[in-house]
Design a protein around this motif. Structure first.
Motif, mmCIF file in Angstrom:
data_model
loop_
_atom_site.group_PDB
_atom_site.id
_atom_site.type_symbol
_atom_site.label_atom_id
_atom_site.label_comp_id
_atom_site.label_asym_id
_atom_site.label_seq_id
_atom_site.Cartn_x
_atom_site.Cartn_y
_atom_site.Cartn_z
ATOM 1 N N HIS A 1 0.378 -1.420 -0.014
ATOM 2 C CA HIS A 1 0.030 -0.104 -0.226
ATOM 3 C C HIS A 1 1.257 0.854 -0.373
ATOM 4 N N GLN A 2 0.103 2.061 -0.578
ATOM 5 C CA GLN A 2 0.511 3.652 -0.582
ATOM 6 C C GLN A 2 0.318 4.189 0.684
ATOM 7 N N TRP A 3 1.286 5.236 1.824
ATOM 8 C CA TRP A 3 0.628 5.707 2.249
ATOM 9 C C TRP A 3 1.589 7.531 3.224
ATOM 10 N N ILE A 4 0.674 8.294 3.964
ATOM 11 C CA ILE A 4 1.098 9.350 4.312
ATOM 12 C C ILE A 4 1.032 8.867 5.389
ATOM 13 N N GLY A 5 1.967 9.944 6.019
ATOM 14 C CA GLY A 5 2.235 9.472 7.956
ATOM 15 C C GLY A 5 2.665 11.338 7.945
ATOM 16 N N LEU A 6 1.507 11.147 9.273
ATOM 17 C CA LEU A 6 1.756 12.394 10.055
ATOM 18 C C LEU A 6 2.337 12.291 11.043
ATOM 19 N N ASP A 7 3.406 13.640 11.842
ATOM 20 C CA ASP A 7 3.158 13.590 13.019
ATOM 21 C C ASP A 7 3.840 15.224 13.466
ATOM 22 N N ILE A 8 3.736 15.012 14.384
ATOM 23 C CA ILE A 8 4.331 16.108 15.365
ATOM 24 C C ILE A 8 5.610 16.061 15.566
ATOM 25 N N SER A 9 6.937 15.126 15.114
ATOM 26 C CA SER A 9 7.932 15.468 15.833
ATOM 27 C C SER A 9 8.577 15.132 14.533
ATOM 28 N N GLN A 10 9.209 16.649 14.978
ATOM 29 C CA GLN A 10 10.258 16.585 13.236
ATOM 30 C C GLN A 10 11.623 14.964 13.563
ATOM 31 N N SER A 11 11.859 15.413 14.720
ATOM 32 C CA SER A 11 12.970 14.303 15.207
ATOM 33 C C SER A 11 12.443 12.923 14.678
ATOM 34 N N MET A 12 11.369 12.363 14.904
ATOM 35 C CA MET A 12 10.950 11.630 14.511
ATOM 36 C C MET A 12 10.742 11.479 12.788
ATOM 37 N N LEU A 13 10.318 12.471 12.629
ATOM 38 C CA LEU A 13 9.871 12.240 11.732
ATOM 39 C C LEU A 13 11.635 12.688 9.994
ATOM 40 N N ASN A 14 12.412 13.324 10.864
ATOM 41 C CA ASN A 14 13.874 13.499 10.203
ATOM 42 C C ASN A 14 15.064 12.044 10.053
ATOM 43 N N ILE A 15 14.710 11.273 11.679
ATOM 44 C CA ILE A 15 14.752 9.563 11.158
ATOM 45 C C ILE A 15 13.699 9.279 10.023
ATOM 46 N N ALA A 16 12.733 9.057 10.084
ATOM 47 C CA ALA A 16 12.014 8.503 8.847
ATOM 48 C C ALA A 16 12.708 8.435 7.754
ATOM 49 N N LEU A 17 12.847 9.886 7.809
ATOM 50 C CA LEU A 17 13.666 10.455 6.415
ATOM 51 C C LEU A 17 15.383 9.662 6.382
ATOM 52 N N ARG B 1 15.403 6.501 7.174
ATOM 53 C CA ARG B 1 15.905 5.220 6.384
ATOM 54 C C ARG B 1 14.949 4.679 4.963
ATOM 55 N N GLU B 2 14.504 6.264 5.186
ATOM 56 C CA GLU B 2 14.540 6.330 3.435
ATOM 57 C C GLU B 2 12.811 5.602 3.140
ATOM 58 N N VAL B 3 12.106 5.856 3.931
ATOM 59 C CA VAL B 3 10.554 4.746 4.376
ATOM 60 C C VAL B 3 9.982 5.821 2.988
ATOM 61 N N GLU B 4 8.779 5.076 2.925
ATOM 62 C CA GLU B 4 8.011 5.244 0.816
ATOM 63 C C GLU B 4 6.920 5.992 1.358
ATOM 64 N N GLY B 5 6.282 6.399 2.257
ATOM 65 C CA GLY B 5 5.671 7.225 2.294
ATOM 66 C C GLY B 5 6.042 8.253 2.369
ATOM 67 N N ASP B 6 4.912 9.333 1.902
ATOM 68 C CA ASP B 6 5.057 10.623 2.089
ATOM 69 C C ASP B 6 4.931 11.506 3.665
ATOM 70 N N LEU B 7 5.518 12.623 3.824
ATOM 71 C CA LEU B 7 5.618 12.333 5.651
ATOM 72 C C LEU B 7 4.915 13.770 5.491
ATOM 73 N N LEU B 8 4.304 14.595 5.990
ATOM 74 C CA LEU B 8 3.689 15.360 6.938
ATOM 75 C C LEU B 8 3.468 15.734 8.156
ATOM 76 N N LEU B 9 4.704 16.935 8.668
ATOM 77 C CA LEU B 9 4.642 17.374 10.147
ATOM 78 C C LEU B 9 3.522 18.004 10.237
ATOM 79 N N GLY B 10 2.392 17.902 11.419
ATOM 80 C CA GLY B 10 1.492 18.057 11.504
ATOM 81 C C GLY B 10 1.281 18.413 13.011
ATOM 82 N N ASP B 11 0.142 19.268 13.714
ATOM 83 C CA ASP B 11 -0.323 18.100 14.846
ATOM 84 C C ASP B 11 -2.024 18.045 14.735
#
Length: 226
Positions: A74-90, A92-102
């Motif tokens: 499946h394709q996915w969009i990930g939403l998270d409020i922690s920039q640090s978490m999203l930085n690690i996701a990047l 790790r080169e995850v295949e989802g699209d990442l959004l920073l948000g509350d």
């Protein structure tokens, strides 16, 4: 229970660079996330037609749960409020699209574009007033209302949460129902001490069923917290 992370600091503060990296490198966390994500995906009950769906991972963190979605095609969009978490996701080169948000401010996606949503150990954070401007009822209303709108007709949302008490449990369920959701509660592996709480939850929730196209399943997994 004093070391529940949501009681220590807001998520964007608690999951700083150090905590985010420690979280993502824990073999125990990785295993738990994989199992919970597989269970959430199972409960989404997506059509078995081989067509990839666009899914939303709410509180995606460093992408551990998203990897399960990818592995299942499946394709996915990930939403998270922690920039640090999203930085690690990047990293790790995850295949989802990442959004920073509350998520407590609502989900800014077009109506009807999401085929299903999952959330692992995230929604209960909305029950805490981390700032003077935070009102849990209003934040839950904004979250569930916007989620309802962005889901395609007939889509499901599956949440694994661990409310601190009965009041939080009921607040989450009422907020979902007021947004238009209907559905049920699935209890996996309850610890002995938690059984009375969950028995009451099942009895109370069954009377709140409504007819609507979207269905909310709230998954409670009492393994303490991640």
């Amino acid at each position: 229970m004093s070391n529940r992370p949501e009681l220590l600091a807001p998520p964007e503060i608690f999951y700083d660079d150090s905590e985010a990296r420690k979280y993502t490198s824990s073999s125990r966390i990785i295993d738990i996330q994989a199992k919970l994500s597989e269970r959430a995906l199972e409960l989404l009950a997506l059509p078995e037609d081989g067509i990839p769906r666009l899914l939303l991972d709410i509180g995606c963190g460093s992408g551990l749960s998203g990897e399960t979605l990818t592995e299942n095609g499946h394709q996915w969009i990930g939403l998270d409020i922690s920039q640090s978490m999203l930085n690690i996701a990047l990293e790790r080169e995850v295949e989802g699209d990442l959004l920073l948000g509350d998520m407590g401010q609502g989900i800014a996606l077009r109506p009807g574009v999401i085929d299903g949503a999952i959330s692992i150990s995230a929604v209960q954070w909305l029950c805490n007033a981390d700032k003077s401007s935070h009102e849990p009822k209003l934040r839950l209303k904004a979250f569930f209302g916007s989620l309802y709108r962005c889901l395609a007709r007939g889509a499901r949302a599956v949440f694994q949460v661990y409310p601190e008490n009965i009041a939080q449990r009921e607040l989450i369920l009422r907020s979902a129902m007021h947004a238009g959701f209907a559905g049920g509660v699935v209890i996996d592996y309850p610890h002995r001490y938690a059984r009375p709480l969950f028995r009451n939850l099942m009895m109370g929730f069954s009377g709140l069923m409504r007819r609507c196209s979207e269905i909310l399943f709230v998954v409670y997994k009492v393994f303490a917290w991640l």
